[in-house]
Write an enzyme that holds these catalytic residues in place. Structure first.
Site, PDB file in Angstrom:
ATOM      1  N   ALA A   1       0.839  -1.205   0.000  1.00 45.22           N
ATOM      2  CA  ALA A   1       0.000   0.000   0.000  1.00 45.22           C
ATOM      3  C   ALA A   1       0.873   1.255   0.000  1.00 45.22           C
ATOM      4  O   ALA A   1       2.068   1.205   0.296  1.00 45.22           O
ATOM      5  CB  ALA A   1      -0.910   0.010   1.219  1.00 45.22           C
ATOM      6  N   THR A   2       0.260   2.376  -0.350  1.00 43.03           N
ATOM      7  CA  THR A   2       0.959   3.658  -0.342  1.00 43.03           C
ATOM      8  C   THR A   2       0.103   4.712   0.344  1.00 43.03           C
ATOM      9  O   THR A   2      -1.115   4.560   0.468  1.00 43.03           O
ATOM     10  CB  THR A   2       1.262   4.149  -1.776  1.00 43.03           C
ATOM     11  OG1 THR A   2       0.020   4.348  -2.472  1.00 43.03           O
ATOM     12  CG2 THR A   2       2.119   3.159  -2.539  1.00 43.03           C
ATOM     13  N   ILE A   3       0.775   5.780   0.787  1.00 42.57           N
ATOM     14  CA  ILE A   3       0.067   6.999   1.147  1.00 42.57           C
ATOM     15  C   ILE A   3       0.146   7.885  -0.088  1.00 42.57           C
ATOM     16  O   ILE A   3       1.232   8.098  -0.638  1.00 42.57           O
ATOM     17  CB  ILE A   3       0.675   7.676   2.397  1.00 42.57           C
ATOM     18  CG1 ILE A   3      -0.049   8.999   2.694  1.00 42.57           C
ATOM     19  CG2 ILE A   3       2.173   7.876   2.288  1.00 42.57           C
ATOM     20  CD1 ILE A   3       0.377   9.649   4.013  1.00 42.57           C
ATOM     21  N   SER A   4      -0.987   8.353  -0.569  1.00 42.89           N
ATOM     22  CA  SER A   4      -1.028   9.132  -1.802  1.00 42.89           C
ATOM     23  C   SER A   4      -0.250  10.432  -1.675  1.00 42.89           C
ATOM     24  O   SER A   4       0.021  10.916  -0.566  1.00 42.89           O
ATOM     25  CB  SER A   4      -2.480   9.456  -2.182  1.00 42.89           C
ATOM     26  OG  SER A   4      -3.195   8.287  -2.483  1.00 42.89           O
TER      27      SER A   4
ATOM     28  N   HIS B   1      -4.510  14.140  -2.051  1.00 40.29           N
ATOM     29  CA  HIS B   1      -5.377  14.275  -0.880  1.00 40.29           C
ATOM     30  C   HIS B   1      -6.107  15.619  -0.923  1.00 40.29           C
ATOM     31  O   HIS B   1      -7.294  15.714  -0.593  1.00 40.29           O
ATOM     32  CB  HIS B   1      -4.558  14.149   0.406  1.00 40.29           C
ATOM     33  CG  HIS B   1      -4.142  12.758   0.713  1.00 40.29           C
ATOM     34  ND1 HIS B   1      -2.904  12.432   1.228  1.00 40.29           N
ATOM     35  CD2 HIS B   1      -4.812  11.580   0.580  1.00 40.29           C
ATOM     36  CE1 HIS B   1      -2.837  11.128   1.404  1.00 40.29           C
ATOM     37  NE2 HIS B   1      -3.965  10.586   1.019  1.00 40.29           N
TER      38      HIS B   1
ATOM     39  N   SER C   1      -2.806   4.562   5.742  1.00 46.09           N
ATOM     40  CA  SER C   1      -2.075   5.140   6.870  1.00 46.09           C
ATOM     41  C   SER C   1      -2.982   5.846   7.856  1.00 46.09           C
ATOM     42  O   SER C   1      -2.615   6.058   9.017  1.00 46.09           O
ATOM     43  CB  SER C   1      -1.039   6.141   6.356  1.00 46.09           C
ATOM     44  OG  SER C   1      -1.682   7.314   5.868  1.00 46.09           O
TER      45      SER C   1
ATOM     46  N   HIS D   1      -8.893  -3.398   4.300  1.00 50.40           N
ATOM     47  CA  HIS D   1      -8.987  -4.857   4.439  1.00 50.40           C
ATOM     48  C   HIS D   1      -7.715  -5.485   4.997  1.00 50.40           C
ATOM     49  O   HIS D   1      -7.676  -6.690   5.225  1.00 50.40           O
ATOM     50  CB  HIS D   1      -9.354  -5.498   3.097  1.00 50.40           C
ATOM     51  CG  HIS D   1      -8.313  -5.323   2.024  1.00 50.40           C
ATOM     52  ND1 HIS D   1      -8.472  -5.808   0.754  1.00 50.40           N
ATOM     53  CD2 HIS D   1      -7.122  -4.704   2.021  1.00 50.40           C
ATOM     54  CE1 HIS D   1      -7.416  -5.509   0.022  1.00 50.40           C
ATOM     55  NE2 HIS D   1      -6.582  -4.844   0.772  1.00 50.40           N
TER      56      HIS D   1
END
Length: 242
Positions: free
Chosen positions: A57-60, A65, A89, A118
């Protein structure tokens, strides 16, 4: 342009995004100023680029945002109920919590935001991240913000309807069940895989890509959809086998 907006501090990052017009709304600017990305991004928190948070996963990127909040801003008011799908996150969940509360109020106009992911490890991480600030701890303790584990493609029916739904991973299609969980009026911001025929594109050496869709449920229950810009998000998929 976006990567030029990176800063050495959270305030500098947000100010840079605002100066070049990647963030335009003052409420969004203030909400992002009040959440230090260093609490949510393990490396290069003030870079205007996506960062890995583990588990695939990533933080955009911060400007994404900002875009999400601006497209949803009319539905992110004190008292609003919001679902943040693929909350990762927990950063955007925290920003949204700022937007659905009124700091000058004693609590009577506070909204509610649910982050759903999930991957249980990310749910646990998001709670820890939000607990790093006094404000974040208050949001968790009062229930203004909470994080749950579940299949975001199904939404979270238990607390529907929502004034706004944000989806932070690319869906294969526009899931009708999410539209059903919108209030009327309400709005959803969702990246969706291109509906163009994939085989035809591959034969031309092209990719269909992903696009942000803004989906409005009008007061009479009718639906309006607008395809707004191309993006690249991690997919909204099944949880990995354990």
């Amino acid at each position: 342009m976006a990567w030029y907006c990176s800063g050495s501090t959270n305030d500098e990052l947000v100010e840079n995004l605002f100066k070049v017009g990647l963030i335009k709304n003052e409420r969004v600017k203030r909400a992002m100023m009040r959440v230090d990305r260093a609490h949510y991004s393990p490396s290069r928190p003030y870079s205007d680029s996506p960062q890995s948070i583990g588990h695939g996963a990533t933080i955009s990127a911060p400007h994404m945002h900002g875009h999400a909040c601006e497209y949803l801003i009319d539905f992110l008011k004190p008292g609003s109920r919001v679902l943040d799908i693929g909350s990762g996150s927990g950063y955007l969940t925290h920003v949204i919590a700022n937007l659905v509360t009124d700091p000058s109020s004693a609590g009577g106009t506070d909204g509610h935001v649910i982050g759903i992911d999930h991957i249980q490890e990310l749910v646990d991480m998001s709670r820890i991240n939000m607990s790093k600030s006094e404000q974040g701890r208050r949001f968790l303790e009062t229930g203004i913000a909470k994080f749950i584990s579940g299949d975001g493609r199904l939404g979270w029916k238990e607390e529907a309807p929502y004034d706004a739904i944000h989806v932070g991973a690319a869906a294969e299609k526009l899931h009708p069940i999410l539209v059903e969980q919108l209030r009327a009026p309400g709005r959803m911001f969702i990246p969706v895989e291109s509906e163009t025929n994939g085989d035809a594109l591959e034969s031309l050496g092209l990719s269909g890509g992903q696009y942000i869709w803004v989906v409005d449920k009008m007061g009479d229950g009718s639906i309006r959809k607008e395809k707004v810009f191309q993006v690249s998000y991690v997919p909204l998929t099944d949880a990995p086998p354990r």
